[in-house]
Design an enzyme around this catalytic site. Structure first.
Site, PDB file in Angstrom:
ATOM      1  CG  HIS A  64      -2.032  -1.088   0.996  1.00  0.00           C
ATOM      2  ND1 HIS A  64      -2.676  -1.701   2.044  1.00  0.00           N
ATOM      3  CD2 HIS A  64      -2.556  -1.651  -0.137  1.00  0.00           C
ATOM      4  CE1 HIS A  64      -3.538  -2.585   1.575  1.00  0.00           C
ATOM      5  NE2 HIS A  64      -3.480  -2.571   0.253  1.00  0.00           N
ATOM      6  CB  SER A  87      -5.638  -1.861  -2.882  1.00  0.00           C
ATOM      7  OG  SER A  87      -6.443  -2.959  -3.233  1.00  0.00           O
ATOM      8  CG  ASP A 117      -3.083  -7.670  -3.637  1.00  0.00           C
ATOM      9  OD1 ASP A 117      -2.354  -8.618  -3.286  1.00  0.00           O
ATOM     10  OD2 ASP A 117      -3.720  -6.964  -2.834  1.00  0.00           O
TER      11      ASP A 117
END
Length: 269
Positions: free
Chosen positions: A18, A92, A156
């Site tokens: 992040h 995210s 991800d």
């Protein structure tokens, strides 16, 4: 392996991933031209750190929880402003949504129906952020190239499937054919150095011309827990590598006494 977001929200791997996400978006914001963000495995958007999944692992305490006293500016300061404090942690898509300007756009995709429903609720009311239920790998080609011709693709996955490394590499290869100038951020767990290195070899074979690898190894020897994390960044913005190297050098000792960070160019300048 299973690194589904809810069980590991706010852990050391999330901190690294992040931080990189925030740093890239801040770079994109330096130009007035709009950009798009595509998050292929977005999760639910926000995670209750007191909930059943996060409480089972308590990994946030050794991740974002160790940065409680840090004061910083730049990407680290912005990340801490968005992620630190309270009993929840933003995934995210919420971090990205918080950094969008009126001209920018987010598409967040989640495959699991229950998680997708929570994601839609988390992004509800944000005019330039859209949540979709679907397979991010399958949806990605249809979303590229974005009309903005600038942007970031975050890949991800939870690494539940045994062929996840191959699926990531294949998705990137197909995406680069459609959007060669885009920025790509890929996360991967490091349980085996050989497996991670083989994955990076597949990325280099994808046709990517500018490849950066970012690793953080906590220096732990616990076979039951993830203790090393990696990122691949394709077409990283100018200065990004140096920024990540400086930030990780600062926070690595806070995450673990023997933690080591490594930022290296695999291809390109």
């Amino acid at each position: 392996m299973n690194y589904r977001h809810a069980f590991h929200a706010g852990n050391f791997a999330d901190v690294v991933k992040h931080l990189a996400l925030v740093a890239i978006l801040l770079h994109l914001r330096r130009k007035d031209a709009p950009f798009a963000v595509i998050d292929t495995h977005a999760g639910r958007g926000r995670y209750d750190l007191t909930g059943a999944e996060a409480s089972r692992t308590s990994e946030a305490a050794d991740g974002i929880g160790r940065l409680g006293a840090v004061e910083a500016d730049g990407a680290l300061g912005e990340y801490l402003r968005l992620a630190r404090g309270g009993s929840s942690y933003p995934g995210s898509p919420l971090l990205a949504a918080a950094l969008l300007r009126p001209q920018d756009r987010l598409v967040a995709i989640e495959k699991q129906p229950a998680e997708a429903a929570l994601l839609k609720a988390a992004l509800a009311g944000l005019r330039n952020a859209r949540a979709e239920e679907g397979d991010g790998y399958l949806r990605l080609p249809a979303l590229l190239p974005p009309p903005e011709r600038r942007g970031l693709v975050l890949i991800d996955p939870p690494f539940e499937a045994p062929d996840e490394f191959a699926a990531q590499a294949q998705a990137l290869t197909a995406a680069l054919r459609r959007f060669a100038t885009g920025i790509y951020l890929l996360w991967f767990p490091i349980k085996s150095a050989a497996e991670a290195n083989a994955f990076c070899g597949e990325i280099l074979a994808s046709g990517a011309k500018k490849v950066l690898r970012v690793d953080l190894d906590l220096g732990l020897r616990d076979a039951e827990k993830l203790s090393a994390t990696g990122l691949i960044v394709i077409n990283a913005p100018y200065g990004f590598a140096q920024e990540m190297e400086a930030v990780l050098r600062r926070i690595a000792p806070l995450l673990a006494p023997n933690a080591r960070a490594d930022v290296r160019v695999l291809a390109g300048d």
